[in-house]
Enzyme design. Sequence first.
Site, short mmCIF file in Angstrom:
data_model
loop_
_atom_site.label_atom_id
_atom_site.label_comp_id
_atom_site.label_asym_id
_atom_site.label_seq_id
_atom_site.Cartn_x
_atom_site.Cartn_y
_atom_site.Cartn_z
N CYS A 1 -28.25 60.78 -0.08
CA CYS A 1 -29.37 61.40 0.62
C CYS A 1 -29.55 60.76 2.00
O CYS A 1 -28.71 60.92 2.86
CB CYS A 1 -30.64 61.35 -0.22
N HIS B 1 -29.12 63.35 -5.65
CA HIS B 1 -29.63 62.25 -6.48
C HIS B 1 -29.25 62.52 -7.93
O HIS B 1 -29.06 63.66 -8.35
CB HIS B 1 -31.16 62.18 -6.39
#
Length: 502
Positions: free
Chosen positions: A341, A425
């Site tokens: 991310c 994630h």
Amino acid sequence: MSGGLLVAGTTSDAGKSVVTAGICRWLVRRGVKVAPFKAQNMSLNSFVTREGAEIGRAQAMQAQACRIEPTALMNPVLLKPGGEQSSQVVLMGRPVGELSARGYHGGRQRQLLGTVLDCLAELRGTYDAVICEGAGSPAEINLRRTDIVNMGIARGARLPVLVVGDIDRGGVFASFFGTVALLSPQDQELVAGFLVNKFRGDVSLLEPGLDMLEGLTGRRTYGVLPFRHGLGIDEEDGLRVSLRGTVRESRVAPPVGEDVLRVAVCAVPLMSNFTDVDALAAEPGVVVRFVDRPEELADADLVVVPGTRGTVRALEWLRERGLADALRRRAAEGRPVLGVCGGFQILGERIEDEVESRAGTVDGLGVLPVRVRFAREKTLTRPAGRALGEPVEGYEIHHGVAEVTGGEAFLDGCRVGQTWGTHWHGSLESDGFRRAFLREVAAAAGRRFVPAPDTSFAALREEQLDRLGDLIEQHADTDALWRLIESGAPQGLPFIPPGAPA
């Protein structure tokens, strides 16, 4: 209306999240249809529900303890800090803007009370019991007027309150007494009693103090939970351990192969979803630690640059500390680096940010052929696919839109040599994919490390949740606790002066 309970705490990190999860797991094992609820959560560890809503990971974990799918109803307000003075406000799973602490507590918070009470009422209309988690302490008297997560929600929904105290910190009796004594008479009527958390030693030595506490407050203690290592799953208030420590407090299983694998996680500012590395720490022979100096990367077989709520700020921090140069050297030498991310964005060539930091165009580390532009709309998805020959699932929470211009495809991102980047994630929770990834890392690092063939992250999570349920079942007065959930706070609880200031 179903039964309910508010689990409050004498402090932040007293154990409210895990106690709530433990009560939920104990109830569901009794055949009770139960759901978790937290009106307002402040956390950088968040999760995406199947309907695309962002909620705190603690509430997603508690939903798993209840064996149900998490929804936005379980955490209607999520605050994601962006610095010392402001937070992004996520309402019913969607960001609605940035507010300073003064702006939020100055009026916006109180306006949300109707929303959170409606969400709680909907859950109570569906489930046999709803176990609510408070935030911080209910005795934060400067914030009581606008409170929607502690006594505000307890008063609004007439919930009995159980106050949890961490005895391992010391001062638990004073904390219990002071918490009650700083509440108004109307709030005190709902505080049914206490639960001692993290006790070490002989409970019989504690009992005289519990008797005196009941004599002073007119309120009983519903249980004394012993200290147990490795139960801090998906916590919200910060790292479970110091930056010098490992992720897990519990003993690491020996490696299957001849070598261990060392993973260093850069402890960037506003680190978000550091739970991504829990699946690595669950592997026998994998040692995970958080680091903040370049020399700590020297013996690492894998370096993880994690997610962050402040990508540009984290990039500046890496440069200031010399970690940016160390990461570039690792990439050039073909030593494994994984960016997730915000960490993925940092490893790219360029970041255009007029949304999060409003810093404009900023050069990234330039080790992945990626250009990132921050969009005002947040991406919230639950992707699934295949990588390294294995099925993999994850979830995405980001404003940055990545344009990948080269390298090999890797999930939604790319790979160049032994540098990997993705917005996903949770991908390492997919067991086959995690093992394939660790085999590649071990080969590149020259380690004779072999992933265990039978490690199931989902099964380990279930074992942890069952351990929480066991704690409640074995060390709390569950009959009295059920009466509290079913019938509310006992009548005639005494007022403890001085009470809340006028």
